[in-house]
Design a protein around this motif. Structure first.
Motif, PDB file in Angstrom:
ATOM      1  N   LEU A   1       0.825  -1.284   0.047  1.00  0.00           N
ATOM      2  CA  LEU A   1       0.059   0.045  -0.068  1.00  0.00           C
ATOM      3  C   LEU A   1       0.865   1.224  -0.069  1.00  0.00           C
ATOM      4  CD1 LEU A   1      -2.963   1.315   0.231  1.00  0.00           C
ATOM      5  CD2 LEU A   1      -2.646   1.179   2.776  1.00  0.00           C
ATOM      6  N   LEU A   2       1.910   1.385   0.633  1.00  0.00           N
ATOM      7  CA  LEU A   2       2.609   2.536   1.104  1.00  0.00           C
ATOM      8  C   LEU A   2       3.684   2.700   0.008  1.00  0.00           C
ATOM      9  CD1 LEU A   2       3.437   2.230   4.721  1.00  0.00           C
ATOM     10  CD2 LEU A   2       1.799   3.562   3.553  1.00  0.00           C
ATOM     11  N   ALA A   3       4.207   1.599  -0.844  1.00  0.00           N
ATOM     12  CA  ALA A   3       5.002   1.953  -1.699  1.00  0.00           C
ATOM     13  C   ALA A   3       4.450   2.708  -2.965  1.00  0.00           C
ATOM     14  CB  ALA A   3       5.532   0.528  -2.546  1.00  0.00           C
ATOM     15  N   PRO A   4       3.277   2.418  -3.587  1.00  0.00           N
ATOM     16  CA  PRO A   4       2.748   3.074  -4.728  1.00  0.00           C
ATOM     17  C   PRO A   4       2.285   4.529  -4.146  1.00  0.00           C
ATOM     18  CG  PRO A   4       1.622   1.183  -4.521  1.00  0.00           C
ATOM     19  CD  PRO A   4       2.591   1.213  -3.176  1.00  0.00           C
ATOM     20  N   LEU A   5       2.061   4.898  -2.956  1.00  0.00           N
ATOM     21  CA  LEU A   5       1.751   6.197  -2.327  1.00  0.00           C
ATOM     22  C   LEU A   5       2.983   6.856  -2.262  1.00  0.00           C
ATOM     23  CD1 LEU A   5      -0.598   5.419   0.723  1.00  0.00           C
ATOM     24  CD2 LEU A   5      -1.318   6.537  -1.744  1.00  0.00           C
ATOM     25  N   THR A   6       4.050   6.190  -2.003  1.00  0.00           N
ATOM     26  CA  THR A   6       5.305   7.059  -1.984  1.00  0.00           C
ATOM     27  C   THR A   6       5.586   7.334  -3.628  1.00  0.00           C
ATOM     28  OG1 THR A   6       6.390   5.784  -0.227  1.00  0.00           O
ATOM     29  CG2 THR A   6       7.694   6.754  -1.616  1.00  0.00           C
ATOM     30  N   ALA A   7       5.399   6.555  -4.381  1.00  0.00           N
ATOM     31  CA  ALA A   7       5.597   7.075  -5.998  1.00  0.00           C
ATOM     32  C   ALA A   7       4.934   7.874  -6.330  1.00  0.00           C
ATOM     33  CB  ALA A   7       5.525   5.498  -6.650  1.00  0.00           C
ATOM     34  N   LEU A   8       3.510   7.940  -5.869  1.00  0.00           N
ATOM     35  CA  LEU A   8       2.550   9.015  -6.224  1.00  0.00           C
ATOM     36  C   LEU A   8       3.059  10.434  -6.021  1.00  0.00           C
ATOM     37  CD1 LEU A   8      -0.306   9.903  -7.784  1.00  0.00           C
ATOM     38  CD2 LEU A   8      -1.231   9.404  -5.427  1.00  0.00           C
ATOM     39  N   THR A   9       3.727  10.486  -4.683  1.00  0.00           N
ATOM     40  CA  THR A   9       4.067  11.905  -3.912  1.00  0.00           C
ATOM     41  C   THR A   9       5.216  12.282  -4.895  1.00  0.00           C
ATOM     42  OG1 THR A   9       3.366  11.029  -1.880  1.00  0.00           O
ATOM     43  CG2 THR A   9       4.892  12.781  -2.115  1.00  0.00           C
ATOM     44  N   ILE A  10       6.382  11.464  -5.433  1.00  0.00           N
ATOM     45  CA  ILE A  10       7.348  11.830  -6.141  1.00  0.00           C
ATOM     46  C   ILE A  10       6.899  12.183  -7.368  1.00  0.00           C
ATOM     47  CG2 ILE A  10       9.400  10.810  -7.168  1.00  0.00           C
ATOM     48  CD1 ILE A  10       9.860   9.344  -4.592  1.00  0.00           C
ATOM     49  N   ALA A  11       6.038  11.517  -8.321  1.00  0.00           N
ATOM     50  CA  ALA A  11       5.571  11.534  -9.584  1.00  0.00           C
ATOM     51  C   ALA A  11       4.904  13.150  -9.598  1.00  0.00           C
ATOM     52  CB  ALA A  11       4.551  10.672  -9.807  1.00  0.00           C
TER      53      ALA A  11
END
Length: 262
Positions: free
Chosen positions: A71-81
């Motif tokens: 769950l947290l890995a895609p959320l981290t990627a979304l923030t960076i994107a």
């Protein structure tokens, strides 16, 4: 001990010394920490996923323990994107949001990197018993017994947090103060749990001192902590995955040493 704990600690990996699991995790994650590229992280993650079925965890148990990482890995990627430094072709530029080719590539690399680092750590340490870990730290790594026994006592107390939280919640509901204000209730219960934990820690520390756990003598151990071929094989396997990830990144020309000159 919960049902998940019982299942996790019955496989072949569960019998490997916890110190070897620490070593395997360290040699596996070190190259992934030193670079930020999608190729090395994807290579390591693919090899790890192939080996996870041999860790002794069922699929239901695996997802129950690792869902937070997924769950947290895609959320981290979304923030960076959305908010990463733009580079290359810019697709969206609105106020603080900058979506570009570079930010998307960085987001993908970060997501794969988080998964490749966090998943093996969770899977390996799901099979670790705190007492076995303390035995390994004291006998294999020769850490001070006072530090090891204090850490073991702290780990044993972590499981009581859930029971304490439930007891606090039931007590507040019985007094009719838990029906409104979820945020205020959470903060109040968190503070109460903190106070309860400090008091319990103080009592436990006094009890351990009274029983001689802090005596300045050479400590004996009730159970031996062997470190043999299986442990070295696990460390070698972690090193092999790390080497394959580095080799793939260098071959693809995507190796990005984050500590190097910018």
């Amino acid at each position: 001990m919960t049902l998940l704990d019982a299942h996790a600690r019955t496989g072949r990996v569960a019998r490997i010394n916890p110190v070897a699991k620490l070593g395997a995790t360290a040699v596996l994650t070190l190259p992934l920490v030193l670079t930020l590229d999608a190729v090395s992280a994807a290579t390591a993650l693919a090899l790890e996923l192939m080996l996870f079925p041999f860790a002794g965890l069922g699929w239901r148990e695996f997802w129950a323990r690792t869902w937070i990482v997924w769950l947290l890995a895609p959320l981290t990627a979304l923030t960076i994107a959305l908010y990463g430094e733009p580079s290359g072709t810019v697709y969206v530029d609105w106020l603080l949001v900058h979506v570009s080719e570079g930010s998307l590539q960085l987001a993908l690399a970060t997501m794969l990197r988080v998964l490749a680092i966090a998943l093996p750590s969770v899977v390996l340490f799901a099979t670790v018993d705190p007492t076995d870990l303390a035995d390994g730290l004291g006998q294999v790594l020769r850490l001070p017994a006072r530090f090891v026994m204090g850490g073991l006592a702290a780990l044993r107390m972590v499981g009581l947090f859930v029971d304490d939280w439930r007891a606090l919640e039931l007590a507040r509901r019985a007094r009719g103060v838990a029906d409104r204000g979820r945020l205020r209730r959470f903060l109040g219960m968190a503070f109460a749990l903190l106070v309860l934990s400090i008091r319990r820690g103080s009592k436990l520390s006094t009890a351990m001192e009274a029983r001689g756990f802090g005596a300045p003598v050479v400590r004996t151990w009730a159970r031996p902590s062997p470190f043999g071929a299986a442990e070295w094989m696990l460390i070698a396997l972690g090193a092999a995955i790390a080497a394959a990830a580095v080799a793939a990144a260098v071959w693809a020309g995507s190796w990005n040493f984050i500590l190097g000159p910018s």
